[in-house]
Write a protein that holds these residues in place. Sequence first.
Motif, short mmCIF file in Angstrom:
data_model
loop_
_atom_site.label_atom_id
_atom_site.label_comp_id
_atom_site.label_asym_id
_atom_site.label_seq_id
_atom_site.Cartn_x
_atom_site.Cartn_y
_atom_site.Cartn_z
N GLY A 1 0.51 5.94 4.33
CA GLY A 1 -0.84 5.64 3.85
C GLY A 1 -1.84 6.68 4.30
N PHE A 2 -3.07 6.40 4.00
CA PHE A 2 -4.19 7.31 4.28
C PHE A 2 -4.31 7.61 5.78
N ILE A 3 -4.56 6.59 6.60
CA ILE A 3 -4.75 6.84 8.03
C ILE A 3 -3.43 7.27 8.68
N GLY A 4 -2.34 6.63 8.28
CA GLY A 4 -1.03 6.94 8.85
C GLY A 4 -0.67 8.41 8.68
N LEU B 1 8.13 3.34 8.70
CA LEU B 1 8.52 2.18 7.87
C LEU B 1 7.34 1.91 6.95
N ASP B 2 7.57 1.92 5.64
CA ASP B 2 6.48 1.75 4.68
C ASP B 2 7.08 1.20 3.38
N ASP B 3 6.39 0.26 2.75
CA ASP B 3 6.92 -0.26 1.48
C ASP B 3 6.41 0.52 0.27
N SER C 1 3.67 0.52 -1.15
CA SER C 1 2.83 -0.25 -2.08
C SER C 1 1.53 0.49 -2.38
N THR C 2 0.93 1.10 -1.37
CA THR C 2 -0.23 1.97 -1.61
C THR C 2 0.01 3.36 -1.06
N GLY C 3 0.91 3.48 -0.10
CA GLY C 3 1.20 4.79 0.50
C GLY C 3 2.03 5.65 -0.43
N LYS C 4 2.04 6.95 -0.14
CA LYS C 4 2.80 7.88 -0.98
C LYS C 4 3.70 8.74 -0.10
N GLY D 1 10.62 -0.27 3.31
CA GLY D 1 10.90 -1.67 3.63
C GLY D 1 9.62 -2.40 3.98
N ASP D 2 9.75 -3.72 4.07
CA ASP D 2 8.60 -4.60 4.31
C ASP D 2 8.43 -4.84 5.80
N VAL D 3 7.22 -4.64 6.29
CA VAL D 3 6.97 -4.82 7.72
C VAL D 3 7.07 -6.29 8.14
N ALA D 4 7.02 -7.20 7.18
CA ALA D 4 7.19 -8.62 7.52
C ALA D 4 8.67 -9.02 7.56
N HIS E 1 1.19 0.70 14.66
CA HIS E 1 1.34 -0.27 13.56
C HIS E 1 0.11 -0.24 12.66
N LEU E 2 0.28 0.38 11.50
CA LEU E 2 -0.83 0.53 10.55
C LEU E 2 -0.54 -0.15 9.22
N ALA E 3 0.70 -0.59 9.00
CA ALA E 3 1.04 -1.18 7.70
C ALA E 3 0.24 -2.45 7.49
N ALA F 1 -9.88 -13.45 4.01
CA ALA F 1 -8.51 -13.66 4.51
C ALA F 1 -8.08 -12.42 5.31
N TYR F 2 -8.51 -11.27 4.83
CA TYR F 2 -8.19 -10.02 5.53
C TYR F 2 -8.72 -10.04 6.97
N GLY F 3 -10.00 -10.40 7.12
CA GLY F 3 -10.61 -10.43 8.45
C GLY F 3 -9.97 -11.50 9.33
N ASP G 1 -6.89 -12.59 9.13
CA ASP G 1 -5.56 -12.13 9.56
C ASP G 1 -5.65 -11.05 10.63
N LYS G 2 -6.64 -10.17 10.53
CA LYS G 2 -6.79 -9.14 11.56
C LYS G 2 -7.15 -9.79 12.90
N LEU G 3 -7.96 -10.84 12.85
CA LEU G 3 -8.27 -11.57 14.09
C LEU G 3 -7.00 -12.22 14.64
N ASN H 1 -15.62 1.47 8.69
CA ASN H 1 -15.18 1.98 7.38
C ASN H 1 -14.71 3.42 7.48
N VAL H 2 -13.42 3.60 7.29
CA VAL H 2 -12.79 4.91 7.48
C VAL H 2 -12.77 5.66 6.14
N TYR H 3 -13.00 6.98 6.19
CA TYR H 3 -12.95 7.78 4.96
C TYR H 3 -12.37 9.15 5.29
P1 NAD Z 1 -3.42 2.46 3.18
O1 NAD Z 1 -3.28 1.43 2.11
O2 NAD Z 1 -3.57 3.88 2.79
O3 NAD Z 1 -2.22 2.36 4.22
C1 NAD Z 1 -1.48 1.20 4.45
C2 NAD Z 1 0.00 1.56 4.39
O4 NAD Z 1 0.77 0.38 4.66
C3 NAD Z 1 0.42 2.07 3.02
O5 NAD Z 1 1.21 3.22 3.18
C4 NAD Z 1 1.21 0.92 2.42
O6 NAD Z 1 2.18 1.36 1.49
C5 NAD Z 1 1.79 0.28 3.67
N1 NAD Z 1 2.10 -1.15 3.53
C6 NAD Z 1 1.32 -2.13 2.98
N2 NAD Z 1 1.96 -3.31 3.04
C7 NAD Z 1 3.16 -3.08 3.64
C8 NAD Z 1 4.26 -3.90 3.97
N3 NAD Z 1 4.27 -5.22 3.71
N4 NAD Z 1 5.33 -3.33 4.57
C9 NAD Z 1 5.35 -1.99 4.86
N5 NAD Z 1 4.33 -1.17 4.55
C10 NAD Z 1 3.25 -1.70 3.96
O7 NAD Z 1 -4.66 1.99 4.08
P2 NAD Z 1 -5.32 2.66 5.36
O8 NAD Z 1 -6.76 2.76 5.08
O9 NAD Z 1 -4.55 3.87 5.76
O10 NAD Z 1 -5.12 1.49 6.43
C11 NAD Z 1 -4.27 1.62 7.58
C12 NAD Z 1 -4.56 0.45 8.51
O11 NAD Z 1 -5.92 0.51 8.95
C13 NAD Z 1 -4.39 -0.94 7.89
O12 NAD Z 1 -3.85 -1.80 8.86
C14 NAD Z 1 -5.80 -1.34 7.54
O13 NAD Z 1 -5.95 -2.74 7.47
C15 NAD Z 1 -6.55 -0.74 8.70
N6 NAD Z 1 -7.98 -0.53 8.46
C16 NAD Z 1 -8.41 0.37 7.52
C17 NAD Z 1 -9.78 0.57 7.34
C18 NAD Z 1 -10.32 1.56 6.35
O14 NAD Z 1 -11.56 1.66 6.25
N7 NAD Z 1 -9.49 2.29 5.63
C19 NAD Z 1 -10.70 -0.16 8.10
C20 NAD Z 1 -10.22 -1.08 9.03
C21 NAD Z 1 -8.86 -1.24 9.21
#
Ligand code: NAD
Length: 317
Positions: A11-14, A31-33, A35-38, A51-54, A76-78, A152-154, A156-158, A182-184
């Motif tokens: 993903g983006f941050i990863g 480990l990444d599914d 779904s949004t990562g490349k 694979g699925d982190v769950a 752990h960023l998934a 729901a997102y907030g 779950d993070k809590l 908010n990360v960019y």
């Molecule tokens: P992102 O969508 O680019 O990265 C998330 C990655 O997790 C993706 O590569 C996606 O394919 C993977 N993923 C999603 N569901 C999965 C699953 N079930 N099993 C395995 N992999 C899975 O988003 P990001 O912005 O890079 O976010 C990274 C982390 O930072 C996340 O936990 C997100 O909640 C958290 N976060 C992001 C922001 C932000 O502003 N971008 C703010 C606060 C927290």
Amino acid sequence: MARYLVTGGCGFIGSHLIERLLAAGHEVRVLDDLSTGKRENLPAAVPVTVGDVADAGAVEAAMAGPDGEGVDGCFHLAAVASVDRSREAWLETHHANLSGTIAVFDAARRAARRADAGGGPVPVVYASSAAVYGDNPAMPLTEDAATRPLSAYGADKLGCELHARVADIVHGVPTTGFRFFNVYGPRQDPKSPYSGVISIFAGRIVRGEPITINGDGQQVRDFIFVKDLVRYLTAAMDNPRSGAPVFNVCTGRPTSVNRLAEVLAELSGRPLDRRQGPERPGDIRVSIGDPSRLVAAFGMSCETPLEVGLRETLAWL
Ligand code: NAD
Ligand code: UD2
């Protein structure tokens, strides 16, 4: 040289975190599914398990590695990072965002670290979010502010933070949680409707398309540049703490959504075609963090000025 598992590493941050880990000479697997990562966000040499982190078995296998050699730590960023998506797909995002985190902590307590790295459970550095504060009006938000998630997102993070306490107290797994605001930056997907506002606006402005402001655009965010953020993740891993601490990752500087759109148009030299849409349900009005605890613990601040980070983001598009 250490060996790390990064969940959500495509993903983006990863991908920025992994760039930093590789530059420091560490070994990384992911480990990444997808779904949004490349996959192409990472060098081809980085091993990626799709694979699925769950899925507890998938996490355990990823932590053990192909030869059972284990890891020295797990980032752990998934997660499904979109607040909007968590409203539409409540249970599905809950599996990834909370069950996935428990699966990581559970695997970390079973997977002993290499003896020459000190043994013991595997330390976990994980992503929480400013979304845990929800509609708390106490600005700027310190880590001690009440948590009142609006999504729901907030929620779950809590939950991740609560289970991090369990991991620490009951199972001896050192954890550090970061409440990202908010990360960019480069590689945040400009085409996905579930992406961050900066990448969506930047992509549309550069393509000459209109942008939609949700509501009156006076909602305020604390934007942090991704390259500032990943330094804290690696520093936390270098120095695992007990007591399951959580830290805001923020600048303390407010920017409204309207102002953001104007700055992006100015920097890209394109006209701003701005449309007003409905307010987003569950949208937080003001989100500004107090970085004092972060700066005191790590001795560095999120220093990249917004305009500098935006220029780098636009240049990547
Ligand atoms: P992102 O969508 O680019 O990265 C998330 C990655 O997790 C993706 O590569 C996606 O394919 C993977 N993923 C999603 N569901 C999965 C699953 N079930 N099993 C395995 N992999 C899975 O988003 P990001 O912005 O890079 O976010 C990274 C982390 O930072 C996340 O936990 C997100 O909640 C958290 N976060 C992001 C922001 C932000 O502003 N971008 C703010 C606060 C927290
Ligand atoms: C972001 C993160 C989330 C999280 C939270 C922390 C993303 C996708 N989400 O949620 O993971 O942890 O920060 O507080 O990065 N907006 C518009 N028009 C658009 C898109 C967005 O007006 O086309 C507005 C939106 O209504 C909101 C603001 O921009 O007021 C920021 O939206 P966002 O989705 O980028 O981020 P947020 O704060 O919901």
